[in-house]
Design a protein around this motif. Structure first.
Motif, short mmCIF file in Angstrom:
data_model
loop_
_atom_site.label_atom_id
_atom_site.label_comp_id
_atom_site.label_asym_id
_atom_site.label_seq_id
_atom_site.Cartn_x
_atom_site.Cartn_y
_atom_site.Cartn_z
N ILE A 317 0.83 -1.20 0.00
CA ILE A 317 0.00 0.00 0.00
C ILE A 317 0.87 1.26 0.00
CG2 ILE A 317 -1.64 1.34 1.38
CD1 ILE A 317 -2.90 -1.33 2.24
N LEU A 318 1.95 1.24 0.77
CA LEU A 318 2.85 2.40 0.80
C LEU A 318 3.49 2.62 -0.55
CD1 LEU A 318 4.58 1.98 4.29
CD2 LEU A 318 2.91 3.72 3.61
N ALA A 319 3.81 1.54 -1.27
CA ALA A 319 4.40 1.68 -2.61
C ALA A 319 3.41 2.35 -3.55
CB ALA A 319 4.79 0.30 -3.15
N VAL A 320 2.14 1.99 -3.44
CA VAL A 320 1.10 2.63 -4.26
C VAL A 320 0.97 4.10 -3.87
CG1 VAL A 320 -1.36 2.67 -4.83
CG2 VAL A 320 -0.18 0.48 -4.58
N ALA A 321 1.01 4.38 -2.57
CA ALA A 321 0.90 5.76 -2.09
C ALA A 321 2.03 6.63 -2.65
CB ALA A 321 0.91 5.80 -0.56
N ARG A 322 3.24 6.10 -2.65
CA ARG A 322 4.37 6.87 -3.18
C ARG A 322 4.23 7.09 -4.68
NH1 ARG A 322 7.05 3.20 0.29
NH2 ARG A 322 7.55 4.16 2.27
N ARG A 323 3.74 6.08 -5.38
CA ARG A 323 3.54 6.22 -6.83
C ARG A 323 2.52 7.33 -7.11
NH1 ARG A 323 -0.39 4.12 -9.85
NH2 ARG A 323 -0.91 2.44 -8.42
N LEU A 324 1.44 7.34 -6.36
CA LEU A 324 0.42 8.37 -6.55
C LEU A 324 0.96 9.75 -6.17
CD1 LEU A 324 -2.73 6.50 -5.16
CD2 LEU A 324 -2.17 6.95 -7.55
N ALA A 325 1.79 9.80 -5.15
CA ALA A 325 2.38 11.08 -4.74
C ALA A 325 3.33 11.60 -5.81
CB ALA A 325 3.11 10.92 -3.41
N GLU A 326 4.11 10.70 -6.40
CA GLU A 326 5.05 11.10 -7.44
C GLU A 326 4.33 11.64 -8.66
OE1 GLU A 326 7.36 7.64 -8.13
OE2 GLU A 326 8.58 7.86 -6.31
N SER A 327 3.15 11.12 -8.96
CA SER A 327 2.39 11.59 -10.12
C SER A 327 1.53 12.80 -9.78
CB SER A 327 1.50 10.46 -10.67
OG SER A 327 0.50 10.09 -9.73
N GLY A 328 1.59 13.25 -8.51
CA GLY A 328 0.87 14.44 -8.11
C GLY A 328 -0.59 14.22 -7.79
N GLU A 329 -1.01 12.97 -7.67
CA GLU A 329 -2.43 12.68 -7.41
C GLU A 329 -2.79 12.79 -5.94
OE1 GLU A 329 -4.15 9.39 -9.82
OE2 GLU A 329 -2.09 9.13 -10.49
N ILE A 330 -1.83 12.55 -5.05
CA ILE A 330 -2.07 12.72 -3.62
C ILE A 330 -0.86 13.39 -2.99
CG2 ILE A 330 -3.52 10.64 -3.55
CD1 ILE A 330 -1.26 9.22 -2.06
N VAL A 331 -1.03 13.87 -1.77
CA VAL A 331 0.07 14.46 -1.00
C VAL A 331 0.25 13.64 0.26
CG1 VAL A 331 0.86 16.48 0.27
CG2 VAL A 331 -0.35 16.77 -1.89
N LEU A 332 1.48 13.25 0.50
CA LEU A 332 1.78 12.46 1.69
C LEU A 332 2.29 13.38 2.78
CD1 LEU A 332 3.59 9.36 0.14
CD2 LEU A 332 1.16 9.67 0.63
#
Length: 341
Positions: A317-332
């Motif tokens: 799940i954390l790997a998915v979260a980082r991927r989404l953060a890198e693409s600008g879709e979410i902020v961690l």
């Protein structure tokens, strides 16, 4: 749960997906030439996006091309304002963190080819290549790799040196050009390449934290304990920058909803078996009432789960979260404050 963007809305595409569409429009030869200048992670990310894209309409293509034209519309003649243009294009296409690596190499001359070539190797092979080098050399090499590749490479090195290497990475501010060139030449000889390296800034607390984030949980605690025994202050600073599963509590509701759309129910159930109640409650609040009740039932009916399985699900799940953060879709937002990873 918030609705996803409509299928016919071109703005639904992430930066990486827009890049994939643009390259596909250019054609095989031009796309291949562009990809040749990218690193392995960028190539893999864009290639994955190409393979997964579907239902691309003429309107979508027009949107992507117009966006590109709008981006270059205000640019002056070639060579004037080029640095800013390159920075904007790469950051929009690949995300802040991934783009910075390319910007360093393109604009600042940080093109250590011997070190860059390692990014195409299997982590086990890298570990075998560097295991007998001086620890400071190993730390420099690990700092040049992407965090996930560094974490896996580190896992193949002896346990007794892992804490020392993370500590060295955390305290590494930079490398003298002559030392880096010598290292690059050694690696080039091993990889049968040529060297044009000049200089590089590597390492630091954030890099150490990124690597720790991606290490196996069973080793993570051991390594942190080893660092604490040597320098408790650095250990604390690393922990403050680490984004762990419990840090999902700091992700805003919309970001959490976006993340959960990318995760299977089975993975979420296993991961939540080891989560605190406040994080579980936040997950339930960001689901429809019916979905939340179903998830609660799944958690209640799920029998005992091995700790290793829980940790694996949380890492996924954390790997998915980082991927989404890198693409600008979410902020961690981690312990060290809200940040884009």
């Amino acid at each position: 749960m918030a609705e996803a963007k409509k299928v016919n809305d071109p703005s639904r595409f992430t930066g990486v997906e827009r890049t994939a569409i643009f390259l596909m429009v250019l054609g095989e030869n031009s796309a291949a030439e562009i990809l040749r200048h990218m690193g392995p992670k960028e190539v893999q990310k864009i290639g994955t996006a190409m393979a997964s894209l579907e239902r691309i309409s003429r309107n979508d293509i027009s949107y992507v091309l117009q966006e590109f034209l709008n981006l270059i519309h205000d640019q002056t003649s070639f060579g004037i304002g080029a640095d800013d243009y390159v920075r904007r294009v790469l950051r929009q296409a690949l995300g802040e963190d991934k783009a910075e690596g390319l910007i360093d190499r393109i604009l600042l001359g940080r093109n250590s080819k011997g070190l860059e070539a390692l990014k195409w190797l299997d982590p086990r092979a890298i570990a075998e290549m560097i295991r007998n080098e001086h620890p400071q050399i190993v730390a420099i090499v690990l700092s040049h790799l992407d965090p996930d590749q560094s974490a896996e490479t580190l896992s193949y090195l002896p346990d007794r040196v892992q804490s020392d290497l993370i500590l060295r990475i955390a305290t590494l501010d930079g490398v003298q050009p002559a030392a880096l060139q010598e290292l690059d030449e050694v690696l080039e000889r091993q990889l049968s390449g040529k060297n044009t390296a000049k200089s590089s800034m590597v390492g630091g607390i954030k890099m150490a934290a990124n690597i720790m984030n991606l290490m196996d949980s069973s080793k993570e605690a051991i390594v942190m304990e080893g660092i604490s025994q040597v320098d408790e202050g650095i250990a604390t600073r690393i922990q403050e920058l680490m984004f762990v599963f419990a840090s999902l509590i700091d992700v805003d509701d919309r970001g959490l909803q976006t993340l959960m759309r990318e995760i299977s129910t089975d993975t979420l159930v296993v991961a939540l078996k080891g989560a605190e109640e406040d994080l579980k409650d936040k997950v339930f609040r960001n689901m429809s009432k019916r979905a939340a009740e179903a998830l609660r039932d799944d958690l209640d009916s799920k029998g005992p789960v091995r700790l290793s399985d829980v940790e694996a699900a949380q890492k996924e799940i954390l790997a998915v979260a980082r991927r989404l953060a890198e693409s600008g879709e979410i902020v961690l937002g981690g312990k060290g404050g809200e940040t884009m990873l």
